[in-house]
Scaffold this motif. Structure first.
Motif, short mmCIF file in Angstrom:
data_model
loop_
_atom_site.label_atom_id
_atom_site.label_comp_id
_atom_site.label_asym_id
_atom_site.label_seq_id
_atom_site.Cartn_x
_atom_site.Cartn_y
_atom_site.Cartn_z
N PHE A 52 28.58 -13.52 -22.86
CA PHE A 52 27.38 -14.33 -23.01
C PHE A 52 27.00 -14.44 -24.48
O PHE A 52 26.65 -15.52 -24.97
CB PHE A 52 26.22 -13.72 -22.22
CG PHE A 52 24.90 -14.31 -22.58
CD1 PHE A 52 24.55 -15.56 -22.10
CD2 PHE A 52 24.05 -13.67 -23.45
CE1 PHE A 52 23.36 -16.13 -22.49
CE2 PHE A 52 22.86 -14.25 -23.83
CZ PHE A 52 22.51 -15.47 -23.36
N ILE B 76 19.05 -12.97 -20.93
CA ILE B 76 19.48 -14.33 -20.65
C ILE B 76 18.35 -15.16 -20.11
O ILE B 76 18.12 -16.28 -20.54
CB ILE B 76 20.67 -14.31 -19.65
CG1 ILE B 76 21.81 -13.51 -20.26
CG2 ILE B 76 21.10 -15.70 -19.32
CD1 ILE B 76 23.04 -13.48 -19.43
N HIS B 77 17.59 -14.58 -19.17
CA HIS B 77 16.62 -15.40 -18.47
C HIS B 77 15.22 -15.24 -19.02
O HIS B 77 14.27 -15.63 -18.37
CB HIS B 77 16.69 -15.07 -16.98
CG HIS B 77 18.07 -15.25 -16.46
ND1 HIS B 77 18.82 -14.25 -15.93
CD2 HIS B 77 18.88 -16.33 -16.49
CE1 HIS B 77 20.02 -14.70 -15.61
NE2 HIS B 77 20.09 -15.95 -15.93
N SER C 96 25.58 -16.72 -17.14
CA SER C 96 24.37 -16.53 -16.36
C SER C 96 24.72 -16.42 -14.88
O SER C 96 24.24 -15.52 -14.18
CB SER C 96 23.45 -17.72 -16.62
OG SER C 96 22.50 -17.83 -15.62
#
Lengths: 106, 165, 621
Positions: C127, C258-259, C154
């Motif tokens: 990522f 990531i989120h 993701s």
């Protein structure tokens, strides 16, 4: 025109070749003994050789003769292997009748 | 002398070939084949192919045919049973063969020039010298390959002739 | 040359090493490789940026471009594999590698007892690789590589617990919803190629600047709206936000990195990057602002009543992303990017803190089963309070600085947006402190024995707490100013005061409802039962999507495509051909007598036919 010409045309040689080849085919198709069938094949090869050499003469080149030489070599090799196969078939099936050798069916 | 020689040996060849096809005993067929081969050798000579004529006699009529006769005797091959299965093939096949030969001769006649007569002695390139030179220069690789072919054939024949197959 | 390519290559190497040998080697090796690669990447970012003068002499305004090779050469279109660094990407680089490093360290503590340890870290490194590609890209296609790559990672990380049905479903949902956005993004790329003949940022923006404003407005609007579709998918805006709350099925460090902190801000980054195009498309700007605001309000209202601590923060993320888009749509690109940075600090901290809480109470995520944790996990408590203060916009915290700028920009764009934004900010403060109070005050309602997390987890928390409080003093808007068209004039003071007051009001209300008078909360939810239900079920958006989009596709595929087309037509054709072949073969097999002579007769007949045909037609000559 005399009864016989002094020399024959080249096409007669080729015609002879065709006749011999056709006889070879006939023998191949009509004979039932596997050895005779094999000899018919040799006859066909010889017929082809004749036309090779006739063309070699016609073109005044030696290549056609080389071709027929190779045909002879192959024919000799083929005879060795082919007869070996015939021997084996005979050993296994005790017959030389080509119609009885139909294991290629299905 | 060319024409009578051709006609004589052509006749012998065709006659022997017919004999090969119609004889019922394999030995007779084999001997007929020898006749075809010998007469063809003479025709090769007429066409100026001296080396091939000699090879024809020695290799074909000699070695190969001896092999055939040998096998026939070894297997004790007898007379063929009369083929009664398909008479139609005979009545249908032989005319077809004749027609076929006719067409071929028609085509061949049309292809070649009328003046192409075969005169003995006009082509002298068929001796062992010329054939050998061509074999060992232009056709060296195929020639060598044939030796491998023969080797394979020998091995194949030995393998086939072994007992346990 | 600053060898920018090294920045993403370090995490890629980490991914390769961990992915290949991580299964066999011990956890220490995996840790060293994962953290080391990100650390090297971070250090290299620092080195390259300081060489460009970011921390001293001042960075040049034009981008530093490094061209490596021509990737696609097709007609006049030439797409190079190029990296570029300017002020915008410099900020993003620092955020991505810096926060990424902290979260990697945290994850070594959080994931210590999980299966698939090496897999987790190799995905995380992958990522980082794609995110850095996205940030470093010098044209839209390279950006798209990173864009798709982070989407893939993701998906992989949301579905990390792939043996759990809901995690696998959440991963698929994220991936499929993102496809919708990516479709818009790729259409925008095509439009750019057609209209500008290049994908290079420099060339496209140069051409856009040279074009008079009124000319080609339609094209600009189309391109910008399509870009916004892409951004809405990646950055979870209406109507494509539905994947982000479900994405919390992944491990908490993933939610944080990531989120919350990085990937979901990619849409904001991309639009800020394309600001030269957006200033030509006022309609698109309005759409961005309105959608952003609507998303902020909607997500905030949903967040008010959720009981899963990660769900609350997830809706908070959606809401904050809405604020960022509000800033972009109002033309305050610098403010939007500033909020990206501060949000990365405090939202990463909130998630990591939530992770620490979950870790402490043994995997429980329901706020109703926590409570009274204040004294049991003090470090986590105080760091979460720092983050909560920041997100509520309490003065002198990072969140206050960036949110005030956004609201002021919104006021200058349209006053009603400001007021809606202020109310939303109040709601934000309310629901964040609601979860803080529910988790840390009162008495413990769960069964586990809470314990403080190890230093690998609390260390990053403390660093992030400092950044959340002090991050507002970073001169990021000033640093980014030269990148963007200037919009802000001097602002009136009362705008800031109102925003702050709204936040403080939210906090006090939360205190009233959940600490002082807990019975009030129940009474309120009873009194507004219908509304509460609507919010609790997230406006029934998932159900609506199921009914209108998912079900018709599934049913259509099943009845028409599968039973009708696949079985009826395709299988019919294939089986029909098979049956026909069997019939023909059944007839033909009679020729296969096994009799050699009959075969030979066929051969002879065939060759006679060929010779006759050739001879009679004369083709033999």
């Amino acid at each position: 025109m005399p009864l016989l010409p002094a020399a024959v045309p080249l096409s007669w040689y080729l015609l002879l070749s065709a006749v011999l080849f056709s006889l070879g085919v006939a023998g191949f198709l009509f004979r039932k003994n596997i050895i005779t069938v094999f000899m018919s094949i040799e006859l066909m090869l010889n017929a082809v050789n004749l036309s090779f050499i006739a063309f070699s003469y016609h073109l005044k080149q030696v290549d056609g003769q080389i071709f027929s030489f190779f045909v002879m070599v192959v024919a000799a090799a083929e005879a060795a292997v082919g007869l070996g196969i015939i021997l084996t078939v005979y050993k296994n099936r005790s017959t030389l009748e080509i119609d009885e050798i139909d294991s290629m069916k299905n | 002398m060319d024409a009578p020689l051709f006609l004589l040996f052509a006749f012998i060849a065709v006659a022997s070939a017919i004999s090969l096809v119609v004889q019922t005993h394999p030995i007779s067929s084999a001997l007929s084949l020898v006749g075809v081969m010998v007469s063809l050798a003479v025709l090769y000579l007429l066409l100026g192919a001296e080396f091939i004529a000699a090879a024809q006699i020695i290799v074909y009529a000699g070695a190969v045919m001896v092999l055939f006769v040998f096998v026939i005797m070894l297997l004790n091959a007898g007379t063929e049973h009369k083929s009664s299965k398909s008479p139609m093939v005979k009545w249908f096949g032989i005319p077809l063969l004749v027609v076929f030969i006719g067409v071929i001769s028609f085509i061949v006649q049309g292809m070649l020039p009328k003046s192409a007569l075969v005169v003995f002695g006009t082509f002298t390139q068929g001796g062992p010298l010329e054939v050998g030179r061509a074999l060992f220069t232009t056709y060296l690789l195929p020639f060598e390959v044939t030796s491998i072919l023969i080797l394979i054939a020998i091995i194949g024949a030995i393998v086939l002739a072994r007992k346990e197959i | 040359m600053h060898q920018l390519w090294l920045i993403p290559v370090f995490p890629l190497a980490g991914f390769a090493i961990n992915g290949l040998i991580g299964r066999k080697s011990g956890k220490n090796v995996v840790n060293a490789v994962a953290i080391g690669s990100v650390l090297l990447s971070f250090l290299w970012v620092l080195k390259a940026l300081s060489a460009m003068g970011m921390f001293g002499a001042g960075m040049p305004e034009e981008a530093h471009v490094e061209r490596y090779f021509t990737w696609i050469q097709s007609g006049t279109l030439n797409v190079g594999f190029d990296f570029a660094v300017d002020r915008l990407s410099a900020v993003m680089l620092l955020v991505v590698t810096g926060i990424g490093l902290l979260i990697h360290v945290y994850a070594t503590g959080y994931m210590a007892h999980e299966g698939g340890y090496y897999r987790f870290f190799s995905y995380l490194n992958l990522f980082m690789f794609f995110m850095l590609i996205l940030v470093l890209a010098a044209n839209y296609l390279i950006l798209f590589i990173g864009w798709e790559g982070v989407g893939l990672c993701s998906y992989l990380l949301i579905g990390f617990y792939f043996d759990k049905q809901f995690a696998a479903d959440a991963g698929k949902k994220a991936f499929i919803v993102n496809r919708v956005g990516d479709f818009g993004y790729s259409l925008a790329i095509f439009l750019i190629v057609i209209n500008f003949g290049s994908l290079d940022f420099g060339k496209v923006f140069e051409a856009a600047k040279a074009m008079p404003v009124d000319q080609g407005a339609g094209i600009f609007t189309a391109i910008c709206l399509l870009f916004f579709v892409g951004a809405a998918g990646k950055s979870a805006q209406i109507p494509l936000y539905v994947w982000l709350p479900d994405a919390m099925a992944g491990p908490t460090p993933v939610s944080a990195l990531i989120h919350a902190a990085t990937m979901v801000t990619a849409g904001v980054y991309m639009i800020a990057r394309s600001s030269s195009l957006f200033v030509h498309a006022p309609i698109a700007m309005d759409v961005v602002a309105i959608v952003g605001l609507a998303t902020a309000v909607m997500a905030a209202t949903i967040g008010l009543v959720q009981n899963d601590i990660k769900k609350v923060f997830a809706y908070s993320t959606v809401s904050q992303l809405g604020f960022m888009f509000l800033a972009l749509g109002s033309g305050a690109f610098a403010a939007g990017m500033f909020h990206v940075v501060t949000h990365a600090f405090f939202k990463a901290l909130l998630f990591l803190g939530a992770g620490s809480v979950i870790h402490a109470v043994g995997g429980e995520q329901d706020l109703r089963k926590m409570g009274g944790l204040r004294s049991k996990i003090p470090i986590t408590f105080w760091t979460i309070v720092c983050a909560a203060l920041a997100i509520s916009g309490v003065p002198f915290t990072s969140g206050a600085a960036s949110k005030d700028e956004i609201l002021i920009a919104a006021f200058h764009h349209a006053p009603w947006m400001y007021w809606v934004g202020v109310i939303t900010a109040g709601m934000t403060a309310f629901y964040v402190f609601r979860s803080v109070f529910m988790a840390f005050f009162g008495t413990y309602r769960g069964k586990a024995h809470p314990h403080e997390s190890p230093l690998t987890m609390t260390g990053p928390l403390m660093i992030l707490a400092v950044l959340s409080l002090a991050g507002g003093f970073l001169p990021i808007p000033h640093f980014l100013e030269p990148m963007f068209p200037k919009v802000l004039e001097e602002s009136e003071k009362w705008l800031e005061y109102t925003a702050v007051a709204s936040g403080l009001l939210g906090i006090s209300l939360a205190y009233l409802f959940y600490v002082a008078r807990p019975s009030l909360a129940d009474a309120a939810s009873k009194h507004f039962n219908g509304l509460h239900k609507l919010l609790y079920h997230k406006y029934y958006v998932d159900e609506a999507y199921d009914a209108t989009v998912v079900e018709p596709i599934v049913q259509g595929s099943r009845s028409v495509l599968w039973k009708g087309f696949d079985i009826g037509i395709i299988d019919g054709i294939v089986n029909g051909i098979g049956h026909r072949a069997m019939n023909i073969g059944g007839t033909l097999r009679r020729l296969q007598s096994g009799n050699i002579r009959s075969y030979a007769a066929w051969v002879v007949l065939g060759s006679i036919a060929v010779i006759l045909a050739m001879g009679l037609t004369g083709s033999i000559r």
